[in-house]
Design an enzyme around this catalytic site. Structure first.
Site, PDB file in Angstrom:
ATOM      1  N   CYS A  25       0.443  -1.038   0.471  1.00 36.71           N
ATOM      2  CA  CYS A  25       0.001  -0.024  -0.255  1.00 36.71           C
ATOM      3  C   CYS A  25       1.030   1.379  -0.326  1.00 36.71           C
ATOM      4  O   CYS A  25       2.031   1.214   0.694  1.00 36.71           O
ATOM      5  CB  CYS A  25      -0.343   0.059   1.677  1.00 36.71           C
ATOM      6  SG  CYS A  25      -1.998  -1.402   0.773  1.00 36.71           S
ATOM      7  N   ARG A  63       4.427  -0.145  -7.069  1.00 32.05           N
ATOM      8  CA  ARG A  63       4.473  -1.228  -5.623  1.00 32.05           C
ATOM      9  C   ARG A  63       3.457  -2.407  -4.837  1.00 32.05           C
ATOM     10  O   ARG A  63       3.566  -3.255  -4.441  1.00 32.05           O
ATOM     11  CB  ARG A  63       3.728  -0.167  -3.927  1.00 32.05           C
ATOM     12  CG  ARG A  63       5.275   0.928  -4.044  1.00 32.05           C
ATOM     13  CD  ARG A  63       4.922   2.145  -3.628  1.00 32.05           C
ATOM     14  NE  ARG A  63       4.861   1.010  -1.834  1.00 32.05           N
ATOM     15  CZ  ARG A  63       5.773   1.478  -1.029  1.00 32.05           C
ATOM     16  NH1 ARG A  63       7.200   1.936  -0.867  1.00 32.05           N
ATOM     17  NH2 ARG A  63       5.367   0.440   0.627  1.00 32.05           N
ATOM     18  N   TRP A  84      -3.647  -2.196  -0.903  1.00 30.51           N
ATOM     19  CA  TRP A  84      -3.227  -3.755  -1.571  1.00 30.51           C
ATOM     20  C   TRP A  84      -4.090  -4.626  -0.666  1.00 30.51           C
ATOM     21  O   TRP A  84      -3.217  -4.736   0.405  1.00 30.51           O
ATOM     22  CB  TRP A  84      -1.915  -3.764  -1.754  1.00 30.51           C
ATOM     23  CG  TRP A  84      -1.052  -5.330  -2.215  1.00 30.51           C
ATOM     24  CD1 TRP A  84      -1.566  -5.579  -3.944  1.00 30.51           C
ATOM     25  CD2 TRP A  84      -0.725  -6.588  -1.619  1.00 30.51           C
ATOM     26  NE1 TRP A  84      -1.040  -6.368  -3.846  1.00 30.51           N
ATOM     27  CE2 TRP A  84      -0.274  -7.238  -3.070  1.00 30.51           C
ATOM     28  CE3 TRP A  84      -0.753  -6.478   0.036  1.00 30.51           C
ATOM     29  CZ2 TRP A  84       0.282  -8.408  -3.020  1.00 30.51           C
ATOM     30  CZ3 TRP A  84      -0.588  -7.519  -0.374  1.00 30.51           C
ATOM     31  CH2 TRP A  84       0.207  -9.133  -1.102  1.00 30.51           C
ATOM     32  N   GLY A 120      -0.292  -1.458   6.359  1.00 33.98           N
ATOM     33  CA  GLY A 120      -0.240  -2.211   8.210  1.00 33.98           C
ATOM     34  C   GLY A 120      -1.018  -3.164   8.168  1.00 33.98           C
ATOM     35  O   GLY A 120      -1.981  -2.932   7.421  1.00 33.98           O
ATOM     36  N   GLU A 147      16.288 -18.957  -9.167  1.00 35.81           N
ATOM     37  CA  GLU A 147      16.262 -17.162  -9.121  1.00 35.81           C
ATOM     38  C   GLU A 147      15.343 -16.927 -10.542  1.00 35.81           C
ATOM     39  O   GLU A 147      14.923 -16.895 -11.359  1.00 35.81           O
ATOM     40  CB  GLU A 147      17.215 -16.142  -8.900  1.00 35.81           C
ATOM     41  CG  GLU A 147      17.051 -14.978  -9.442  1.00 35.81           C
ATOM     42  CD  GLU A 147      16.155 -14.116  -8.746  1.00 35.81           C
ATOM     43  OE1 GLU A 147      15.452 -14.550  -8.316  1.00 35.81           O
ATOM     44  OE2 GLU A 147      15.925 -12.722  -9.038  1.00 35.81           O
ATOM     45  N   LYS A 155      12.098 -16.153 -11.619  1.00 35.16           N
ATOM     46  CA  LYS A 155      11.277 -14.860 -12.209  1.00 35.16           C
ATOM     47  C   LYS A 155       9.986 -15.255 -13.417  1.00 35.16           C
ATOM     48  O   LYS A 155       9.305 -14.676 -13.741  1.00 35.16           O
ATOM     49  CB  LYS A 155      12.664 -14.765 -12.974  1.00 35.16           C
ATOM     50  CG  LYS A 155      13.510 -13.807 -12.401  1.00 35.16           C
ATOM     51  CD  LYS A 155      13.998 -12.307 -12.456  1.00 35.16           C
ATOM     52  CE  LYS A 155      12.665 -11.975 -11.174  1.00 35.16           C
ATOM     53  NZ  LYS A 155      13.413 -11.855 -10.060  1.00 35.16           N
ATOM     54  N   GLU A 185       6.672 -15.776 -11.514  1.00 35.24           N
ATOM     55  CA  GLU A 185       6.343 -13.568 -11.144  1.00 35.24           C
ATOM     56  C   GLU A 185       6.191 -13.033 -12.142  1.00 35.24           C
ATOM     57  O   GLU A 185       5.063 -12.298 -12.031  1.00 35.24           O
ATOM     58  CB  GLU A 185       7.821 -13.373 -10.387  1.00 35.24           C
ATOM     59  CG  GLU A 185       8.128 -13.679  -9.322  1.00 35.24           C
ATOM     60  CD  GLU A 185       9.265 -12.672  -8.949  1.00 35.24           C
ATOM     61  OE1 GLU A 185       9.794 -12.135  -7.443  1.00 35.24           O
ATOM     62  OE2 GLU A 185       9.967 -12.440  -9.373  1.00 35.24           O
ATOM     63  N   HIS A 197      17.000 -37.796  -7.857  1.00 32.77           N
ATOM     64  CA  HIS A 197      15.772 -38.659  -6.925  1.00 32.77           C
ATOM     65  C   HIS A 197      14.455 -37.667  -7.052  1.00 32.77           C
ATOM     66  O   HIS A 197      13.902 -37.444  -6.542  1.00 32.77           O
ATOM     67  CB  HIS A 197      16.823 -37.707  -5.248  1.00 32.77           C
ATOM     68  CG  HIS A 197      18.117 -38.718  -5.227  1.00 32.77           C
ATOM     69  ND1 HIS A 197      18.247 -39.596  -5.039  1.00 32.77           N
ATOM     70  CD2 HIS A 197      19.199 -37.373  -5.562  1.00 32.77           C
ATOM     71  CE1 HIS A 197      19.931 -39.530  -4.914  1.00 32.77           C
ATOM     72  NE2 HIS A 197      20.059 -38.328  -5.233  1.00 32.77           N
ATOM     73  N   LYS A 215       5.792  -5.060  -4.595  1.00 26.04           N
ATOM     74  CA  LYS A 215       7.510  -4.736  -4.803  1.00 26.04           C
ATOM     75  C   LYS A 215       7.772  -5.091  -3.294  1.00 26.04           C
ATOM     76  O   LYS A 215       9.138  -5.278  -2.958  1.00 26.04           O
ATOM     77  CB  LYS A 215       7.622  -3.186  -5.623  1.00 26.04           C
ATOM     78  CG  LYS A 215       9.037  -2.273  -5.295  1.00 26.04           C
ATOM     79  CD  LYS A 215       9.816  -3.805  -6.644  1.00 26.04           C
ATOM     80  CE  LYS A 215      11.587  -3.300  -6.644  1.00 26.04           C
ATOM     81  NZ  LYS A 215      12.155  -4.068  -6.531  1.00 26.04           N
TER      82      LYS A 215
HETATM   83  C1  G6P Z   1       8.921  -8.863  -2.744  1.00 27.59           C
HETATM   84  C2  G6P Z   1       9.859  -8.498  -3.762  1.00 27.59           C
HETATM   85  C3  G6P Z   1      10.654  -9.626  -3.973  1.00 27.59           C
HETATM   86  C4  G6P Z   1      11.066  -9.014  -3.327  1.00 27.59           C
HETATM   87  C5  G6P Z   1      11.195  -9.453  -2.163  1.00 27.59           C
HETATM   88  C6  G6P Z   1      12.102  -9.329  -1.150  1.00 27.59           C
HETATM   89  O1  G6P Z   1       8.447 -10.704  -3.078  1.00 27.59           O
HETATM   90  O2  G6P Z   1       8.676  -8.913  -5.104  1.00 27.59           O
HETATM   91  O3  G6P Z   1      11.156  -8.903  -5.793  1.00 27.59           O
HETATM   92  O4  G6P Z   1      12.673  -9.890  -4.091  1.00 27.59           O
HETATM   93  O5  G6P Z   1      10.101  -9.200  -1.828  1.00 27.59           O
HETATM   94  O6  G6P Z   1      12.488  -8.447  -0.806  1.00 27.59           O
HETATM   95  P1  G6P Z   1      13.747  -6.660  -0.541  1.00 27.59           P
HETATM   96  O7  G6P Z   1      13.190  -5.476  -0.454  1.00 27.59           O
HETATM   97  O8  G6P Z   1      13.408  -7.467   1.141  1.00 27.59           O
HETATM   98  O9  G6P Z   1      14.959  -7.772  -0.966  1.00 27.59           O
END
Ligand code: G6P
Length: 608
Positions: free
Chosen positions: A2, A27, A73, A100, A481, A485, A488, A504, A603
């Site tokens: 938010c 965000r 959000w 929050g 990773e 990606k 996501e 396994h 974000k």
């Molecule tokens: C969210 C974002 C991710 C990020 C994660 C950790 O899930 O969408 O892209 O890796 O938070 O965020 P930070 O700001 O702590 O790296």
């Protein structure tokens, strides 16, 4: 997550509030709203969907020269106009925006309902407006606001206004960021500096437990017990406000292409190539304690967690210090065994991730030394850790993290050498590592030149039902990773797995509908990886290989091959992740999704 924006000054508030909200769009949010006091009456306009929809709904209707705004959000109650912020009390005299979670909102709501309050939404936030209203029966707005805060449990960044006193915005922070922007004859408040528009040169970060009264002429910060706080004003870094796409179709693509620069920035002034050494000014204050540490625990989430996993190999391999990595959300509830000789490293792009922040607090309470590897300057984690090293990657707008990841790897590499320097790291090896690091930005450029051929591959494989990402040793985290990606942004099931574990279980998945993306650089596990690749092909699987330039043996075997330049083993992930970022990006474009704001994601995750 938010977002909050507030304005009070000499100019019409609407344009500032809407522009501020637009800057927070990246965000992630599902609805938006504004509130202002017009001719002594509270006016609230809210809508679901994008800020543009709110702007349309607002139409030409004027707001006054003050107001608050929010992008929501959903956490309690589905996305709807009713649940969108700002929320008001029974008599629409108080409006509140909140980031929050209020943990005790249900009990508060029941007790307020028993006292006759009528609720209109399903949110936890609405209790705040009613609590203030209740307290205003006997106290003025400012005092009532503080009394109400004392009843709240949980996390909040709150801004409130009241038609009883239209000369003030009241704000409070507990575990959810708020920053005040100081203009000339006008003041801003926002959950993120990027939302502060207008002519603002200085800002003030609120800390947990602080309450601010912001009026046209200035601000006053106090504790919940009304004790005055002297706050440091810091210069606003303009960089963070001008995040533009620079002609790229999406921020994600722009940020992928920025990596040679962001990587260079991460090393700037820290990598002493001629001396074969590393200098980390941010750690000077804790140098003595660092010399005594016996163990490292890395805590982080999402992409930052994957960077931490590479960090484990780096710190053990280069500095020789036993290292563990844990998802912060697990760490905080595990009763971890740590002591004064443990170094806890928090990795976070935003510096505001609630779980990582909580993990740091837990570590501190047990006496550990804490440091942050953080991108956002002045963020909560950077302030709460004992010391730290900023990533200097610049603003990362795309929800899917790319350049922050490689910058985190840059810092972890520097940290490994830095800690190794005092622990018998051979100067010859240190020089080799430092030279290899210095060469990375140019090699990143070379990888980026492959973008066109990666786009062709992505087109070819965009409709696969399932992707398997495989790597070993340094490249196992890269596999995780790569899979993250594509999940996501392309919403396709994908799994990252260590190549050596395939037999396994996961090898049972292999058939023509699964694409395996295999990381097979020329390194110490090359032969093992090669046989893994053959096993997949033998079972009718297709393989896209990420291999070291010139490796014709792989090119001959694999269905398709992407080459990366040769570097030392430990730095292969920094280069090999780039084709995976590009591949996920182009697959998502091919599937037609919203790249920079993927569904259900935020974000910065500032709630648990
Ligand atoms: C969210 C974002 C991710 C990020 C994660 C950790 O899930 O969408 O892209 O890796 O938070 O965020 P930070 O700001 O702590 O790296």
């Amino acid at each position: 997550m938010c977002g909050i924006v507030g304005y009070i000054g000499q100019r019409p508030a609407a344009a500032y509030l809407i522009e501020g909200l637009k800057r927070l769009e990246y965000r992630g949010y599902d609805s938006a709203g504004v509130a202002s006091i017009v001719s002594g009456k509270l006016r609230i306009v809210r809508s679901i969907g994008k800020v543009a929809a709110l702007e349309t709904k607002l139409g030409g209707r004027a707001l006054s020269r003050m107001g608050i705004a929010h992008t929501r959000w959903a956490t309690h109650g589905k996305p709807s106009v009713r649940n969108a912020h700002p929320h008001a009390d029974c008599h629409t005299k108080v409006a509140v925006v909140h980031n929050g979670i209020i943990e005790n909102y249900q009990e508060l709501r029941i007790s307020l309902e028993q006292r006759g309050h009528r609720f209109r939404s399903e949110t936890d936030t609405e209790v705040i407006a009613h609590l203030i209203e209740e307290e205003m029966k006997t106290a003025p707005f400012e005092q009532a606001f503080t009394y109400a805060l004392k009843a709240l449990r949980g996390a909040y960044g709150i801004v409130a206004i009241s038609s009883d006193d239209p000369t003030k915005l009241l704000a409070a922070r507990k575990s959810s960021p708020l920053v005040i922007g100081i203009g000339r004859g006008e003041m801003f408040i926002a959950s993120d500096v990027s939302a502060i528009v207008g002519d603002v040169k200085r800002i003030v970060y609120l800390d947990d437990g602080e309450v601010a009264t912001v009026s046209q002429g200035g601000y006053d910060v106090r504790t919940l017990n009304h004790r005055k706080r002297e706050k440091d004003e810091v210069e606003l870094e303009r960089d963070w406000m001008v995040a533009e796409r620079d002609g790229y179709q999406h921020f994600m693509l722009k940020e992928i292409f920025e990596q040679p620069k962001s990587f260079t920035d991460a090393m700037r002034g820290r990598l002493l190539v001629r001396e074969g050494r590393v200098r980390l000014g941010g750690l000077r204050a804790v140098e003595t304690r660092l010399r005594r540490i016996k163990r490292i625990v890395i805590v982080s989430c999402g992409t930052s967690y994957h960077a931490g996993l590479v960090g484990e190999y780096l710190l053990e391999g280069v500095a020789g210090i036993p290292t563990e990595v844990e998802m912060a959300s697990e760490f905080r509830y595990r009763k971890p065994i740590i002591d004064r000789k443990t170094l806890v490293v928090a990795i976070s792009q935003s510096g505001e991730t609630a779980d990582t922040l909580a993990a740091i607090r837990e570590a501190k309470s047990q006496g550990a030394l804490t440091i942050g590897i953080v991108n956002v300057v002045g963020s909560a984690i950077s302030r709460e850790t004992d010391a730290g090293v900023y990533c200097h990657a610049g603003p990362e707008v795309s929800v899917a993290s790319t350049k922050a990841f490689t910058s985190q790897l840059a810092i972890l590499s520097l940290l490994a050498v830095y800690l190794g320097q005092g622990r018998g790291l051979a100067p010859k090896l240190a020089t080799k590592i430092v030279k290899a690091l210095a060469a990375i930005p140019k090699q990143m450029e070379e990888v980026l030149q492959e973008a066109k051929s990666i786009k062709v591959l992505a087109k070819r494989y965009a409709q696969q039902d399932h992707y398997l990402y495989l790597g070993r040793k340094y490249n196992f985290p890269t596999a995780l990773e790569g899979a993250l990606k594509i999940k996501e942004i392309a919403y396709v099931p994908a799994q990252g797995y260590p190549t050596g574990e395939m037999k396994h279980g996961p090898i049972a998945l292999i058939d023509a509908s699964v694409l395996s993306v295999m990381l097979v650089p020329r390194d110490s596990v090359y032969e093992k990886n090669f046989s893994g690749l053959e096993e997949i092909l033998a079972r009718g699987g297709k393989v896209v290989a990420i291999a070291t330039a010139g490796d014709l043996a792989i090119k001959k075997k694999a269905t398709d091959t992407i080459f990366i330049p040769k570097t030392i083993e430990m730095f292969a992930p920094i280069l090999s992740v780039i084709p995976l970022q590009l591949f996920a990006y182009f697959v998502a474009v091919e599937r037609g999704y919203d790249i920079d704001q993927p569904r259900n994601l935020a974000k910065s995750v500032t709630v648990e």
